[in-house]
Design an enzyme around this catalytic site. Structure first.
Site: not given
Length: 468
Positions: A91, A114, A126-127, A249-250
Site C-alpha cells: 500500500g 509521494k 517515515d513516510g 506493485d510497480n
C-alpha cells in the site's frame, strides 16, 4: 488539513467510493514551509489548472495540505511480489491519492502525492521523501513522456520545509504526479488475498471502465493488460530504459510506467546492466525486463482466476492462452521498433539486429549515440562495425525517419546526478537546462551538445537508490 481557496478545482472520489476495501481515508502531514521547486505548466494547462494559481494559493494542493471541499484523499491498499517474494499488504506508505481530476476533454486523471507523510501502510518507514529522488522522477517521467512512452506524469515538486533523515539530514519534498490511474497488478493481488470474489469483480469493472472499455469481459481485461505491458516494455527496451524495481506493485493495469526510483538509461549497451543499489542478483537487469514483465502478468492471472471462469481448470486455460500472447506481442513491437531505429522494415532489419547487439555489447558502444549518429557516421574505426554498417547502407535505410525515432537527448545518468547535486545546494539552473533538453529529445541544438555526449570515462559504476 485545510480547504483550498478556489472553487474551480474539483477532485472526484470514484476510487474511494467504488473500492472502499482498497482505500484508507487519510490526510497529508502539515508542512512548516512550502516552496515550489518546479511546476509543469503545460501539464497543468492540459488538466484545466491555472499555473499562476498553483504557484500561489494553490501550493497547498500540490503538497496535499489544502484540498478542495468534498475531496476524499486516501492511501491505496495493494500487495506485491518484491524481488520475487510475496508481501500481502504493502500500500501507499508515504503517498496519497487526493482524487480524480477531470480534464477538459472529459478524461479522468489521478492526482497523487509521494512523500506526503506516514499512512497506515507505512510499516517502518517515515513516510517522507527528499528533494533528489522526487526531482529524479520529475525529470525521467517527463523525458519518457516526450519519448512517446506511456507514463505517469509529474506535475510539481514542492519542498516541505521538513528535514528528513537519510544517510544525512536532507530537505523534504512532495511530488505531485498524474496518472490514468494507480491501479496495479498488486491491487488485484490484494483483492485476491481477501477471498472476496465480489471485490475482485468490482475492481475489474473499475479497471475496465477506466482503461480498457473495449475489453468486454474479465478475460478480455487480462488480455488488454498483457497487450499494454508487452508494448510498454518493448518501448523501454528500444530506448535503453532500465526501470530498476519491477515488482508487481510497480506494474500498472493501464500500461503506464510508474515509480521512478532506482531507474536509469543505458550508457554502454549491456543486457546485464543493473542500476538499482538493492538489486544484488540482477533480477531486474535491462535484458531481463521482458521476462520479468511476463512473470508479473502470470501473478496477475493467478489473482484473477476466480473471475476468469467459474471452473478453475477452465480459468487456468484462459489465463495460459492469454499470457501466451505476451511474447508474440512483445516481439512484434520490439522488432518493428528496432526496424524503425535502423530506418528499415522489421523483416529487413532482423538479421542486422541479431548481429548488431552483440557487437555493441562487445565494443561498449553508447546505445543512444550509436543509433542517432549512425546515418552520419562514415567510419566507425572498427572492422566488424564498419562491415556491418556497409551492409546496412546497402539496404538504403530511411535516415530522415531514423531521426524521428532515435533521440538526441535522454536523461543521461551523469547529467541527472549533476542537476540533482546542484538542486541540493539550491541551484535549479542545471535542472532547468536538462529538462529543456530531454523534453525535446529529437530536436538537435548545437548549444546543447554536452547533453548529447556519452558519460565521461571517469563517471564509473552508476547506482541509484529508492529514496526511502
Amino acid at each position: 488539513m485545510g480547504i483550498a481557496s478556489t472553487p474551480t478545482v474539483t477532485l472526484g472520489n470514484r476510487f474511494a467510493r467504488e473500492l472502499p476495501e482498497l482505500a484508507v481515508a487519510w490526510q497529508a502531514e502539515e508542512a512548516p514551509g512550502l516552496r515550489l521547486l518546479v511546476l509543469n505548466e503545460p501539464l497543468a494547462a492540459e488538466l484545466g489548472l491555472d499555473p499562476a494559481w498553483l504557484r500561489g494559493d494553490g501550493l497547498g494542493l500540490l503538497a496535499g495540505t489544502a484540498v478542495p471541499e468534498g475531496a476524499t484523499p486516501v492511501a491505496q491498499g495493494y500487495a506485491g511480489h518484491q524481488f520475487g517474494g510475496f508481501v500481502p499488504r504493502l500500500g501507499d506508505g508515504r503517498a496519497l491519492l487526493l482524487g480524480e481530476l477531470t480534464r477538459p476533454d472529459g478524461a479522468l486523471r489521478d492526482l497523487h502525492l509521494k512523500g506526503s507523510g506516514r499512512t497506515p501502510f507505512a510499516r517502518g518507514g517515515d513516510g517522507q521523501a527528499v528533494v533528489g529522488p522526487m526531482l529524479r522522477e520529475y525529470v525521467v517521467s517527463e523525458a519518457m513522456h516526450a519519448l512517446g512512452i506511456p507514463t505517469t506524469r509529474s506535475l510539481a515538486v514542492v519542498e516541505t520545509g521538513r528535514t528528513v533523515r537519510r544517510e544525512t539530514p536532507r530537505p523534504g519534498a512532495v511530488l505531485a504526479r498524474i496518472a490514468a490511474s494507480h491501479l496495479r497488478v498488486g491491487s488485484f493481488q490484494y483483492a485476491g488475498t481477501t477471498g472476496d470474489a465480489d471485490l475482485l469483480r468490482r475492481l475489474a469493472d473499475h479497471a475496465i471502465a477506466r482503461h480498457h472499455p473495449d475489453a468486454g469481459s474479465y478475460p478480455g481485461l487480462f488480455e488488454a493488460v498483457v497487450a499494454a505491458q508487452a508494448a510498454l516494455v518493448a518501448r523501454w527496451m528500444l530506448v535503453g530504459f532500465v526501470h530498476g524495481v519491477m515488482n508487481t506493485d510497480n506494474m500498472t493495469i493501464s500500461g503506464e510506467t510508474i515509480d521512478y526510483g532506482p531507474c536509469a538509461f543505458l550508457d554502454a549497451f549491456d543486457p546485464r546492466a543493473v542500476y538499482s543499489s538493492i538489486d544484488h542478483g540482477g533480477r531486474y537487469a535491462y535484458g531481463n525486463q521482458p521476462a520479468v514483465a511476463e512473470w508479473n502478468l502470470a501473478r496477475l492471472a493467478e489473482a484473477m482466476l476466480p473471475i476468469l471462469h467459474d471452473d478453475e481448470g477452465e480459468a487456468v486455460a484462459v489465463a495460459v492462452e492469454a499470457l501466451g500472447g505476451f511474447r508474440r506481442r512483445y516481439h512484434a513491437e520490439w522488432s518493428a521498433g528496432m526496424g524503425a531505429k535502423l530506418g528499415l522494415s522489421a523483416e529487413a532489419a532482423a538479421p542486422l539486429v541479431d548481429e548488431l547487439l552483440p557487437l555493441l555489447r562487445e565494443k561498449g558502444a553508447d546505445y543512444t549515440s550509436f543509433f542517432r549518429t549512425l546515418p552520419r557516421t562514415v567510419i566507425h574505426g572498427d572492422e566488424a562495425l564498419d562491415d556491418w554498417a556497409a551492409r546496412w547502407r546497402a539496404l538504403e535505410p530511411d535516415t530522415a525517419a531514423m531521426d524521428r525515432v532515435n533521440p538526441v537527448y535522454i536523461p543521461r545518468n551523469h547529467l541527472v546526478e549533476e542537476a540533482l547535486a546542484a538542486a541540493d545546494e539550491g541551484d535549479l539552473d542545471p535542472l532547468t537546462r536538462l529538462l529543456d533538453a530531454v523534453t525535446h529529445p529529437y530536436d538537435e541544438r548545437p548549444e546543447l551538445a554536452r547533453y548529447a555526449a556519452p558519460a565521461p570515462p571517469d563517471f564509473g559504476t552508476y547506482r541509484t537508490f529508492c529514496g526511502t
